[in-house]
Design an enzyme around this catalytic site. Structure first.
Site, PDB file in Angstrom:
ATOM      1  N   ARG A 276       2.191  -6.673  -9.718  1.00 28.67           N
ATOM      2  CA  ARG A 276       2.633  -6.057  -8.455  1.00 28.67           C
ATOM      3  C   ARG A 276       2.842  -7.077  -7.333  1.00 28.67           C
ATOM      4  O   ARG A 276       3.389  -6.740  -6.284  1.00 28.67           O
ATOM      5  CB  ARG A 276       1.634  -4.983  -8.005  1.00 28.67           C
ATOM      6  CG  ARG A 276       0.248  -5.519  -7.672  1.00 28.67           C
ATOM      7  CD  ARG A 276      -0.686  -4.398  -7.229  1.00 28.67           C
ATOM      8  NE  ARG A 276      -1.985  -4.913  -6.827  1.00 28.67           N
ATOM      9  CZ  ARG A 276      -2.819  -4.276  -6.026  1.00 28.67           C
ATOM     10  NH1 ARG A 276      -2.483  -3.097  -5.508  1.00 28.67           N
ATOM     11  NH2 ARG A 276      -3.987  -4.787  -5.718  1.00 28.67           N
TER      12      ARG A 276
ATOM     13  N   HIS B  81       0.177   3.486 -10.400  1.00 26.83           N
ATOM     14  CA  HIS B  81      -0.822   3.866  -9.372  1.00 26.83           C
ATOM     15  C   HIS B  81      -0.125   4.690  -8.280  1.00 26.83           C
ATOM     16  O   HIS B  81      -0.016   4.255  -7.132  1.00 26.83           O
ATOM     17  CB  HIS B  81      -1.420   2.578  -8.816  1.00 26.83           C
ATOM     18  CG  HIS B  81      -2.659   2.731  -7.988  1.00 26.83           C
ATOM     19  ND1 HIS B  81      -2.814   3.685  -7.012  1.00 26.83           N
ATOM     20  CD2 HIS B  81      -3.809   2.007  -7.998  1.00 26.83           C
ATOM     21  CE1 HIS B  81      -3.997   3.544  -6.451  1.00 26.83           C
ATOM     22  NE2 HIS B  81      -4.622   2.531  -7.034  1.00 26.83           N
TER      23      HIS B  81
ATOM     24  N   ASP C  78     -12.915   8.667  -6.676  1.00 25.69           N
ATOM     25  CA  ASP C  78     -12.341   7.665  -7.574  1.00 25.69           C
ATOM     26  C   ASP C  78     -12.820   7.994  -8.983  1.00 25.69           C
ATOM     27  O   ASP C  78     -13.918   7.622  -9.382  1.00 25.69           O
ATOM     28  CB  ASP C  78     -12.771   6.262  -7.149  1.00 25.69           C
ATOM     29  CG  ASP C  78     -11.976   5.167  -7.854  1.00 25.69           C
ATOM     30  OD1 ASP C  78     -11.185   5.494  -8.750  1.00 25.69           O
ATOM     31  OD2 ASP C  78     -12.158   3.981  -7.485  1.00 25.69           O
TER      32      ASP C  78
ATOM     33  N   ARG D  61       0.849  -1.196   0.000  1.00 23.01           N
ATOM     34  CA  ARG D  61       0.000   0.000   0.000  1.00 23.01           C
ATOM     35  C   ARG D  61       0.886   1.249   0.000  1.00 23.01           C
ATOM     36  O   ARG D  61       1.484   1.596   1.006  1.00 23.01           O
ATOM     37  CB  ARG D  61      -0.918  -0.003   1.229  1.00 23.01           C
ATOM     38  CG  ARG D  61      -1.784   1.237   1.384  1.00 23.01           C
ATOM     39  CD  ARG D  61      -2.883   1.309   0.359  1.00 23.01           C
ATOM     40  NE  ARG D  61      -3.826   0.205   0.484  1.00 23.01           N
ATOM     41  CZ  ARG D  61      -4.779  -0.065  -0.412  1.00 23.01           C
ATOM     42  NH1 ARG D  61      -4.901   0.692  -1.495  1.00 23.01           N
ATOM     43  NH2 ARG D  61      -5.583  -1.098  -0.232  1.00 23.01           N
TER      44      ARG D  61
ATOM     45  N   GLU E 145      -2.788   8.883 -11.083  1.00 20.75           N
ATOM     46  CA  GLU E 145      -2.292   7.677 -11.735  1.00 20.75           C
ATOM     47  C   GLU E 145      -2.252   7.846 -13.250  1.00 20.75           C
ATOM     48  O   GLU E 145      -3.249   8.230 -13.861  1.00 20.75           O
ATOM     49  CB  GLU E 145      -3.191   6.494 -11.378  1.00 20.75           C
ATOM     50  CG  GLU E 145      -3.412   6.325  -9.877  1.00 20.75           C
ATOM     51  CD  GLU E 145      -4.535   5.364  -9.566  1.00 20.75           C
ATOM     52  OE1 GLU E 145      -4.686   4.358 -10.295  1.00 20.75           O
ATOM     53  OE2 GLU E 145      -5.280   5.609  -8.598  1.00 20.75           O
TER      54      GLU E 145
END
Length: 295
Positions: free
Chosen positions: A99, A164, A208, A74, A267
């Site tokens: 990832r 990201h 978002d 994170r 991003e």
């Protein structure tokens, strides 16, 4: 957390500025150069931190994130590939598998301006569990006064992807982002279409948004830290603006309850339409970060 990484014992001094260390279960590459400090995990070719000389940390990393094999980290710059968001089936990992898998450090170079590193991930039995295609994926970074990041995917397939990036800010209430364009898909409101009126995004609550007509450069205006950050996008279709807000932040085990106050994600992405990689032409996605000025 970032200070802890730089205090880890050195396993191997790869070059004068680059060393191999270990944080919990994960191998880490630490860069300590006169122009910039930075750190990565080999899992995910994941950039954890970047601090140009004389500046505050540019990236945000959660104090609660686990450094465990196969668990997403994170903060920093997760590489979302070969899909963005949830997988096509429920058992597929969110934001793809790149990832969560170990990469190889295949090249490194340093000079007076900074350090360049290349990481590589190839298709394997582990990737074919999730995705049927053969591929070679490179992640290239150059850390100095600026931070350059590039993904290059070789093979024949279509992908969605994102860098990201979590940016360290003083207080999300004092952050504005410009250069996003006006039209966006609002993922908080069931993927409805929205429109900015002045081209400036603020973050009063959970946000978002997938911007559909972004400019080449997004600018994060951070009044609390008295600076702005330029995010220059390359080979992108979209820019995503994300902050979980207070309720979602509390629900996330790998984030402090008030973690949302000190970061914003801007991003570089190909989310609303896929990119095509062919035998003749790899798919690319890249970004350049720089601390632009102090207000």
């Amino acid at each position: 957390m970032i200070n802890k990484i730089f205090a880890l014992p050195v396993i191997e001094q790869i070059t004068p500025s680059v060393s191999l260390r270990k944080i919990d279960e994960l191998e880490a590459i630490v860069v300590d150069h006169p122009q910039a400090r930075g750190s990565f995990t080999l899992q995910g070719a994941h950039l954890l931190s970047w601090k140009p000389a004389g500046e505050e940390e540019v990236l945000w990393l959660s104090d609660n994130t686990p450094f465990q094999n196969g668990k997403a980290i994170r903060g920093g710059v997760p590489i979302c590939w070969p899909w963005f968001g949830p997988g096509a089936q429920a058992d597929l990992p969110a934001h793809g598998f790149a990832r969560n898998l170990p990469w190889a450090l295949t090249a490194h170079n340093e000079d007076e301006s900074g350090v360049s590193l290349t990481f590589e991930l190839q298709s394997s039995d582990a990737t074919r569990k999730y995705w049927p295609h053969d591929f070679t994926l490179y992640a290239r970074y150059k850390l100095g006064k600026t931070c350059e990041m590039e993904l290059e995917a070789h093979g024949e397939f279509e992908v969605n992807s994102a860098l990201h990036t979590y940016f360290n800010v003083g207080d999300i209430a004092d952050v504005k982002v410009s250069g996003l364009g006006n039209k966006y898909i609002d993922k908080v409101l069931n993927a409805s279409l929205g429109q900015l009126t002045d081209g400036v995004q603020t973050f009063p609550d959970r946000t978002d948004r997938v911007y559909l007509e972004p400019e080449e450069c997004s600018v994060i205006h951070d009044a609390s830290l008295n600076r702005s950050i330029d995010v220059i996008h390359h080979h992108h279709i979209n820019v995503v603006g994300w902050n979980p807000g207070p309720a979602l932040s509390v629900s996330m085990a790998d984030m402090p309850d008030e973690g949302y106050k000190t970061f914003v994600c801007i991003e570089t992405a190909c989310a609303s339409a896929p990119q095509k990689a062919t035998a003749d032409k790899p798919a690319r996605l890249a970004a350049t970060l720089r601390v632009a000025k102090k207000a």
